[in-house]
Design a protein around this motif. Structure first.
Motif, PDB file in Angstrom:
ATOM      1  N   GLU A  42      38.354  39.899  50.096  1.00 47.68           N
ATOM      2  CA  GLU A  42      37.196  39.294  49.433  1.00 47.68           C
ATOM      3  C   GLU A  42      36.074  40.639  49.513  1.00 47.68           C
ATOM      4  O   GLU A  42      36.003  41.283  50.571  1.00 47.68           O
ATOM      5  CB  GLU A  42      36.651  38.177  49.848  1.00 47.68           C
ATOM      6  N   GLY A  43      35.628  40.891  48.282  1.00 47.88           N
ATOM      7  CA  GLY A  43      34.629  41.900  48.326  1.00 47.88           C
ATOM      8  C   GLY A  43      35.265  43.378  48.024  1.00 47.88           C
ATOM      9  O   GLY A  43      34.532  44.425  47.750  1.00 47.88           O
ATOM     10  N   ILE A  44      36.650  43.481  48.360  1.00 52.32           N
ATOM     11  CA  ILE A  44      37.192  44.654  48.138  1.00 52.32           C
ATOM     12  C   ILE A  44      38.112  44.543  46.795  1.00 52.32           C
ATOM     13  O   ILE A  44      37.882  45.324  45.754  1.00 52.32           O
ATOM     14  CB  ILE A  44      38.081  45.114  49.150  1.00 52.32           C
ATOM     15  N   ASP A  45      39.100  43.541  47.021  1.00 52.10           N
ATOM     16  CA  ASP A  45      39.816  43.362  45.480  1.00 52.10           C
ATOM     17  C   ASP A  45      39.202  42.342  44.874  1.00 52.10           C
ATOM     18  O   ASP A  45      39.786  42.428  43.553  1.00 52.10           O
ATOM     19  CB  ASP A  45      41.146  43.060  46.319  1.00 52.10           C
ATOM     20  N   TYR A  46      38.536  41.395  45.213  1.00 48.66           N
ATOM     21  CA  TYR A  46      37.911  40.530  44.171  1.00 48.66           C
ATOM     22  C   TYR A  46      36.607  39.961  44.648  1.00 48.66           C
ATOM     23  O   TYR A  46      36.312  40.184  45.839  1.00 48.66           O
ATOM     24  CB  TYR A  46      38.785  39.110  44.057  1.00 48.66           C
ATOM     25  N   HIS A  47      35.642  39.406  43.697  1.00 53.13           N
ATOM     26  CA  HIS A  47      34.437  38.905  44.157  1.00 53.13           C
ATOM     27  C   HIS A  47      34.246  37.570  44.136  1.00 53.13           C
ATOM     28  O   HIS A  47      33.304  36.959  44.421  1.00 53.13           O
ATOM     29  CB  HIS A  47      33.374  39.649  43.260  1.00 53.13           C
ATOM     30  N   GLU A  48      35.035  36.865  43.313  1.00 51.20           N
ATOM     31  CA  GLU A  48      34.880  35.363  43.079  1.00 51.20           C
ATOM     32  C   GLU A  48      36.198  34.644  42.767  1.00 51.20           C
ATOM     33  O   GLU A  48      37.337  35.731  42.563  1.00 51.20           O
ATOM     34  CB  GLU A  48      33.895  34.864  42.129  1.00 51.20           C
ATOM     35  N   THR A  49      36.726  33.541  43.174  1.00 55.29           N
ATOM     36  CA  THR A  49      37.940  32.898  42.710  1.00 55.29           C
ATOM     37  C   THR A  49      37.494  31.691  41.577  1.00 55.29           C
ATOM     38  O   THR A  49      36.544  31.156  41.737  1.00 55.29           O
ATOM     39  CB  THR A  49      38.607  32.355  43.623  1.00 55.29           C
ATOM     40  N   LEU A  87      39.206  38.968  33.289  1.00 59.17           N
ATOM     41  CA  LEU A  87      38.681  39.540  34.678  1.00 59.17           C
ATOM     42  C   LEU A  87      37.965  40.772  34.253  1.00 59.17           C
ATOM     43  O   LEU A  87      38.160  41.557  33.439  1.00 59.17           O
ATOM     44  CB  LEU A  87      40.108  39.826  35.298  1.00 59.17           C
ATOM     45  N   ASP A  88      36.905  40.753  35.343  1.00 63.17           N
ATOM     46  CA  ASP A  88      35.965  41.981  35.355  1.00 63.17           C
ATOM     47  C   ASP A  88      36.774  43.329  36.205  1.00 63.17           C
ATOM     48  O   ASP A  88      36.458  44.232  35.756  1.00 63.17           O
ATOM     49  CB  ASP A  88      34.708  41.605  35.822  1.00 63.17           C
ATOM     50  N   GLU A  89      37.486  42.638  37.108  1.00 63.46           N
ATOM     51  CA  GLU A  89      38.102  43.785  37.843  1.00 63.46           C
ATOM     52  C   GLU A  89      39.600  44.008  37.357  1.00 63.46           C
ATOM     53  O   GLU A  89      40.351  43.372  36.510  1.00 63.46           O
ATOM     54  CB  GLU A  89      38.355  43.316  39.189  1.00 63.46           C
ATOM     55  N   GLU A  90      40.115  45.384  37.795  1.00 63.00           N
ATOM     56  CA  GLU A  90      41.180  45.798  37.321  1.00 63.00           C
ATOM     57  C   GLU A  90      42.429  45.143  38.505  1.00 63.00           C
ATOM     58  O   GLU A  90      41.829  45.402  39.588  1.00 63.00           O
ATOM     59  CB  GLU A  90      41.635  47.184  37.219  1.00 63.00           C
ATOM     60  N   VAL A  91      43.495  44.483  38.130  1.00 65.84           N
ATOM     61  CA  VAL A  91      44.236  44.087  39.158  1.00 65.84           C
ATOM     62  C   VAL A  91      45.567  44.593  38.724  1.00 65.84           C
ATOM     63  O   VAL A  91      46.173  44.608  37.840  1.00 65.84           O
ATOM     64  CB  VAL A  91      44.378  42.462  39.048  1.00 65.84           C
ATOM     65  N   TYR A  92      46.411  45.239  39.831  1.00 62.36           N
ATOM     66  CA  TYR A  92      47.725  45.705  39.673  1.00 62.36           C
ATOM     67  C   TYR A  92      48.624  44.790  40.322  1.00 62.36           C
ATOM     68  O   TYR A  92      48.267  44.568  41.540  1.00 62.36           O
ATOM     69  CB  TYR A  92      47.612  47.175  40.348  1.00 62.36           C
ATOM     70  N   MET A  93      49.617  44.400  39.770  1.00 61.24           N
ATOM     71  CA  MET A  93      50.759  43.546  40.058  1.00 61.24           C
ATOM     72  C   MET A  93      52.115  44.041  40.182  1.00 61.24           C
ATOM     73  O   MET A  93      52.536  44.876  39.054  1.00 61.24           O
ATOM     74  CB  MET A  93      50.605  42.551  39.384  1.00 61.24           C
ATOM     75  N   LYS A  94      52.820  44.008  41.156  1.00 59.53           N
ATOM     76  CA  LYS A  94      54.112  44.442  41.091  1.00 59.53           C
ATOM     77  C   LYS A  94      55.450  43.084  40.897  1.00 59.53           C
ATOM     78  O   LYS A  94      54.779  42.209  41.284  1.00 59.53           O
ATOM     79  CB  LYS A  94      54.590  45.293  42.102  1.00 59.53           C
TER      80      LYS A  94
END
Length: 94
Positions: A42-49, A87-94
């Motif tokens: 939290e706070g690094i990879d995301y800010h809310e759920t 989403l406002d953030e960029e999320v990378y998934m493998k």
């Protein structure tokens, strides 16, 4: 699984990209496509759920009302229910 992949392609859910330097990719699991979000901080990879699901108490209330009012209850599974959140953030998934 094919229906889910088709829905994701139709709704342009992701872009296939090279992982940028210093970015961390989140693992995933297929049942319905679910990220392994427990690896995020939290706070690094995301800010809310946000997870739009109903609780079992709500289901009990609805079923009680249906029984009390002698209504019909129909079940529906929406395969694309989780594809509508931007989403406002960029999320990378493998």
């Amino acid at each position: 699984m094919k229906d889910e992949l088709d829905s994701m392609a139709k709704n342009e859910v992701w872009d296939l990209v090279e992982l940028p330097e210093r970015a961390i990719a989140i693992g995933c699991k297929w049942a319905k496509l679910v990220t392994k979000g427990f690896t995020q901080m939290e706070g690094i990879d995301y800010h809310e759920t946000f997870f739009p699901v109903s609780k079992k108490d709500l289901l009990r209330i609805i079923m009680a009302l249906v029984a009390h009012m002698d209504l019909e209850l129909h079940r529906m599974d929406v395969k694309t229910a989780f594809l509508i959140r931007d989403l406002d953030e960029e999320v990378y998934m493998k």
